[in-house]
Design a protein around this motif. Structure first.
Motif, PDB file in Angstrom:
ATOM      1  N   TRP A  62      16.640   2.628  16.873  1.00 57.05           N
ATOM      2  CA  TRP A  62      15.510   2.117  15.754  1.00 57.05           C
ATOM      3  C   TRP A  62      16.162   2.443  14.542  1.00 57.05           C
ATOM      4  CZ3 TRP A  62      12.878   6.124  12.689  1.00 57.05           C
ATOM      5  CH2 TRP A  62      11.888   5.436  11.963  1.00 57.05           C
ATOM      6  N   GLU A 121       7.628   6.134   1.454  1.00 56.89           N
ATOM      7  CA  GLU A 121       6.850   5.008   1.830  1.00 56.89           C
ATOM      8  C   GLU A 121       7.269   4.118   2.648  1.00 56.89           C
ATOM      9  OE1 GLU A 121       6.100   4.056  -2.001  1.00 56.89           O
ATOM     10  OE2 GLU A 121       4.003   3.886  -1.592  1.00 56.89           O
ATOM     11  N   LYS A 122       8.460   3.596   2.502  1.00 60.51           N
ATOM     12  CA  LYS A 122       9.270   2.766   3.236  1.00 60.51           C
ATOM     13  C   LYS A 122       9.584   3.031   4.822  1.00 60.51           C
ATOM     14  CE  LYS A 122      11.454  -1.242   1.237  1.00 60.51           C
ATOM     15  NZ  LYS A 122      12.646  -1.422   0.300  1.00 60.51           N
ATOM     16  N   ILE A 125       6.375   3.167   6.861  1.00 60.04           N
ATOM     17  CA  ILE A 125       5.933   1.612   7.381  1.00 60.04           C
ATOM     18  C   ILE A 125       6.784   1.399   8.298  1.00 60.04           C
ATOM     19  CG2 ILE A 125       6.090  -0.725   6.692  1.00 60.04           C
ATOM     20  CD1 ILE A 125       5.418   0.063   3.891  1.00 60.04           C
ATOM     21  N   TYR A 126       7.902   1.668   8.405  1.00 59.09           N
ATOM     22  CA  TYR A 126       8.806   1.381   9.631  1.00 59.09           C
ATOM     23  C   TYR A 126       8.537   2.215  10.927  1.00 59.09           C
ATOM     24  CZ  TYR A 126      12.453  -1.194   7.422  1.00 59.09           C
ATOM     25  OH  TYR A 126      13.135  -2.613   6.834  1.00 59.09           O
ATOM     26  N   THR A 127       7.531   3.305  10.783  1.00 52.96           N
ATOM     27  CA  THR A 127       7.390   3.997  11.982  1.00 52.96           C
ATOM     28  C   THR A 127       5.938   3.223  12.241  1.00 52.96           C
ATOM     29  OG1 THR A 127       6.123   5.520  10.990  1.00 52.96           O
ATOM     30  CG2 THR A 127       8.246   6.256  11.091  1.00 52.96           C
ATOM     31  N   ASP A 128       5.711   2.070  11.637  1.00 54.32           N
ATOM     32  CA  ASP A 128       4.191   1.385  12.118  1.00 54.32           C
ATOM     33  C   ASP A 128       3.347   2.336  11.548  1.00 54.32           C
ATOM     34  OD1 ASP A 128       2.927  -0.800  12.548  1.00 54.32           O
ATOM     35  OD2 ASP A 128       2.538  -0.372  14.699  1.00 54.32           O
ATOM     36  N   ASN A 129       3.380   2.969  10.439  1.00 58.94           N
ATOM     37  CA  ASN A 129       2.512   3.828   9.707  1.00 58.94           C
ATOM     38  C   ASN A 129       1.907   4.828  10.730  1.00 58.94           C
ATOM     39  OD1 ASN A 129       2.470   2.815   7.007  1.00 58.94           O
ATOM     40  ND2 ASN A 129       1.486   1.188   7.807  1.00 58.94           N
ATOM     41  N   SER A 130       2.647   5.553  11.621  1.00 59.37           N
ATOM     42  CA  SER A 130       2.251   6.414  12.528  1.00 59.37           C
ATOM     43  C   SER A 130       2.409   7.740  11.979  1.00 59.37           C
ATOM     44  CB  SER A 130       3.065   6.368  13.999  1.00 59.37           C
ATOM     45  OG  SER A 130       4.236   6.521  13.685  1.00 59.37           O
TER      46      SER A 130
ATOM     47  N   ASN B   6       1.311  -1.083  -0.273  1.00 56.16           N
ATOM     48  CA  ASN B   6       1.622  -0.798   1.058  1.00 56.16           C
ATOM     49  C   ASN B   6       2.037  -2.309   1.701  1.00 56.16           C
ATOM     50  OD1 ASN B   6       2.086   0.211   3.592  1.00 56.16           O
ATOM     51  ND2 ASN B   6       0.857   1.523   3.282  1.00 56.16           N
ATOM     52  N   LEU B   9       5.045  -3.738   0.247  1.00 56.55           N
ATOM     53  CA  LEU B   9       6.195  -3.096   0.763  1.00 56.55           C
ATOM     54  C   LEU B   9       6.309  -3.694   2.298  1.00 56.55           C
ATOM     55  CD1 LEU B   9       6.115   0.446  -0.341  1.00 56.55           C
ATOM     56  CD2 LEU B   9       7.953  -1.141  -0.641  1.00 56.55           C
ATOM     57  N   ARG B  10       5.535  -3.874   2.839  1.00 56.18           N
ATOM     58  CA  ARG B  10       5.508  -4.364   4.323  1.00 56.18           C
ATOM     59  C   ARG B  10       5.902  -5.565   4.351  1.00 56.18           C
ATOM     60  NH1 ARG B  10       2.517  -1.812   9.176  1.00 56.18           N
ATOM     61  NH2 ARG B  10       3.581  -3.028  10.875  1.00 56.18           N
ATOM     62  N   VAL B  17      11.415  -4.300  13.301  1.00 61.05           N
ATOM     63  CA  VAL B  17      11.857  -3.016  13.346  1.00 61.05           C
ATOM     64  C   VAL B  17      10.899  -1.972  13.095  1.00 61.05           C
ATOM     65  CG1 VAL B  17      13.448  -1.655  12.107  1.00 61.05           C
ATOM     66  CG2 VAL B  17      13.721  -4.209  12.239  1.00 61.05           C
ATOM     67  N   CYS B  18       9.333  -2.216  12.453  1.00 58.74           N
ATOM     68  CA  CYS B  18       8.397  -1.546  12.384  1.00 58.74           C
ATOM     69  C   CYS B  18       7.766  -1.395  13.466  1.00 58.74           C
ATOM     70  CB  CYS B  18       7.253  -2.321  11.611  1.00 58.74           C
ATOM     71  SG  CYS B  18       7.623  -2.295   9.814  1.00 58.74           S
ATOM     72  N   ARG B  19       7.943  -0.213  14.167  1.00 63.81           N
ATOM     73  CA  ARG B  19       7.238   0.203  15.452  1.00 63.81           C
ATOM     74  C   ARG B  19       7.098   1.676  15.662  1.00 63.81           C
ATOM     75  NH1 ARG B  19      12.645  -2.057  16.959  1.00 63.81           N
ATOM     76  NH2 ARG B  19      13.776  -0.582  17.923  1.00 63.81           N
ATOM     77  N   ASN B  20       6.113   1.966  16.509  1.00 62.14           N
ATOM     78  CA  ASN B  20       5.845   3.342  16.867  1.00 62.14           C
ATOM     79  C   ASN B  20       6.519   3.526  18.025  1.00 62.14           C
ATOM     80  OD1 ASN B  20       4.691   5.707  17.604  1.00 62.14           O
ATOM     81  ND2 ASN B  20       2.594   5.148  17.218  1.00 62.14           N
ATOM     82  N   LEU B  21       7.733   4.414  18.205  1.00 66.25           N
ATOM     83  CA  LEU B  21       8.173   4.462  19.596  1.00 66.25           C
ATOM     84  C   LEU B  21       7.701   5.358  20.789  1.00 66.25           C
ATOM     85  CD1 LEU B  21      11.913   5.271  17.750  1.00 66.25           C
ATOM     86  CD2 LEU B  21      11.029   3.094  18.630  1.00 66.25           C
ATOM     87  N   VAL B  25       0.872  10.240  16.934  1.00 64.52           N
ATOM     88  CA  VAL B  25       1.122  11.324  16.491  1.00 64.52           C
ATOM     89  C   VAL B  25      -0.119  12.273  16.286  1.00 64.52           C
ATOM     90  CG1 VAL B  25       2.362  12.660  14.571  1.00 64.52           C
ATOM     91  CG2 VAL B  25       3.134  10.492  15.317  1.00 64.52           C
ATOM     92  N   HIS B  27      -1.357  14.734  14.425  1.00 66.30           N
ATOM     93  CA  HIS B  27      -0.929  15.109  12.901  1.00 66.30           C
ATOM     94  C   HIS B  27      -1.480  16.620  12.661  1.00 66.30           C
ATOM     95  CE1 HIS B  27      -0.253  11.222  11.539  1.00 66.30           C
ATOM     96  NE2 HIS B  27      -1.193  10.821  12.280  1.00 66.30           N
TER      97      HIS B  27
END
Lengths: 290, 163
Positions: A62, A121-122, A125-130, B6, B9-10, B17-21, B25, B27
């Motif tokens: 990733w 910020e970017k 976003i790449y973590t899907d905002n997690s 946001n 930017l998005r 590529v935008c993914r939660n692996l 989470v 917090h």
């Protein structure tokens, strides 16, 4: 309404410094300090309980995709993975925090190496905002503390120019060999097996694999098989058999990575050709024939 | 406004590529882990340097902390050699070792540290304390132990320590 300027200035880079590249002391010093920045060994057995090798590959893949899409400098990705490994070698980390850690490592490596670094910020976003920007910034301090603020690690990239200038390469192939070698280095960084090898060995093996793959030995006999390996081994002072084994391992990683990609392709026939360029294997390697 | 930024930017990043692996989470847990780790850094530094970096107080131990009054506006103070008079034979590996103190935010009087033979150790009384009014200048540590060796040792030990 908020406007965002997407216009980017051309990145200005310093010219290669011949005083640095032609001086033997630079290479010697790199070789003598490189081991300080290596993770001490595999952390999957003794440090990490939650994290397994395949997860490290997932997060590294990733990270490579993010770096490629953001057109980061070549060193950013291997450097970020170096931070990741060094952190994981000392701090037991939860699986669900691994991606945050990967993002933090890219954030740091990008700041160290790039004129215009990746923004928090970017990366979120790449973590899907997690994750949140604030968390990224807090963990930046944690990672820095654990790495003892020691960020200027030696990576395989540092050796590339030193190795290339010792090889009798045809001038018109130099760019291509460098590019392929860089891609092999990125590929190695996705695979934990290479994290415990000295960066100089990964660099030398990658240049070897690039030269072999391009079949440059047809014109220059010094670039053929064993003679090339011997020449390379001398440059970075590596045992010939070790180097051979390393190069073979690099080539087999490429093969398995290509196979994986082929397996993935039919499952998603709707994939546009554009998407393929962002697949886990860097595009350039696919041109290499082994 | 934040969300519109946001969104813009998005649009510059690809969905693929935008993914939660690794799923959601936690917090709260993240915050706790973060604080715990930062606290452990302070504790390690405190032990290593016998100095409480959080409260800016020297503690009993191998090092004797001595306050050196900074000359205002003279960055040359940063290049000053460490105080060596108490230890003529001791080398100070200052040049090749730079380590940031964990309390990077502190801006205290320039302090220099030197190792003293334990027998000669003078009382660490009020003279070693840093008063608030003198916290304007930069603080610098000039003597530390062999950084890379200790780093390797830390890496090798800490996994076991943490279990």
């Amino acid at each position: 309404m908020e406007l965002l300027c997407r216009e980017l200035e051309a990145i200005r880079r310093a010219l290669p410094d011949r005083n640095l590249l032609a001086d033997e002391r630079v290479l010697r010093n790199l070789l003598s300090i490189e081991e300080r920045y290596q993770p001490p060994g595999s952390y999957f057995k003794c440090v990490q309980k939650d994290i397994q090798p395949f997860m490290r590959r997932m997060v590294a893949t990733w990270m490579l995709e993010v770096c490629e899409e953001q057109k980061c400098e070549e060193e950013v990705f291997p450097l970020a993975v170096n931070y990741l490994d060094r952190f994981l070698a000392v701090v037991p980390t939860r699986k669900c925090h691994l991606q945050l850690l990967g993002a933090v490592c890219m954030f740091l490596a990008s700041k160290l190496k790039e004129t215009i670094p990746l923004t928090a910020e970017k990366l979120c976003i790449y973590t899907d905002n997690s994750i949140k920007s604030q968390e990224l910034l807090e963990w930046e301090l944690v990672v820095l503390g654990r790495l003892k603020w020691n960020l200027a690690a030696v990576t395989p990239h540092d050796f590339i120019e030193h190795i290339l200038r010792k090889l009798p390469l045809p001038k018109d192939k130099l760019l291509l060999v460098r590019k392929h070698a860089q891609t092999f280095i990125a590929l190695c960084a996705t695979d934990f097996n290479f994290a415990v090898y000295p960066p100089s060995m990964v660099a030398t093996g990658s240049v070897g694999a690039a030269v072999c793959g391009l079949q440059l030995d047809e014109g220059v006999s010094a670039l053929s098989g064993d003679r090339l390996t011997q020449l390379l081994a001398k440059v970075t002072n590596i045992d010939v058999d070790c180097l051979k084994a390393c190069q073979e391992q690099i080539e087999s990683v490429l093969v398995s990575s290509l196979q994986q990609e082929r397996l993935q392709q039919p499952t998603d026939p709707t994939k546009a050709p554009d998407d393929l360029d962002q697949a886990s294997t860097p595009t350039d390697v696919r041109d290499v024939s082994l | 406004m934040g969300s519109s930024r946001n969104n813009i930017l998005r649009s510059t990043v690809s969905e693929k590529v935008c993914r939660n692996l690794f799923g959601a989470v936690d917090h709260e847990q993240l915050k706790r882990d973060c604080q715990e780790l930062l606290k452990s850094f302070h504790e390690e530094a405190k032990q290593k340097w016998n100095f409480d970096f959080v409260n800016e107080v020297p503690l009993e131990g191998t090092y004797k902390w001595e306050r050196v009054v900074a000359q205002v506006g003279v960055p040359a103070a940063c290049h000053q050699r460490p105080l060596l008079r108490a230890l003529p034979n001791q080398t100070c590996p200052e040049e090749n070792e730079r380590e940031n103190s964990p309390s990077s935010s502190a801006s205290a009087a320039v302090e220099q540290v030197c190792r003293l033979p334990l027998s000669e150790e003078p009382p660490q009384g009020s003279s070693a304390r840093v008063s608030k009014s003198q916290r304007k200048a930069k603080r610098k540590q000039t003597v530390i132990t062999d950084f890379y060796h200790s780093k390797r040792r830390n890496i090798q030990c800490s996994p076991k320590d943490r279990k």
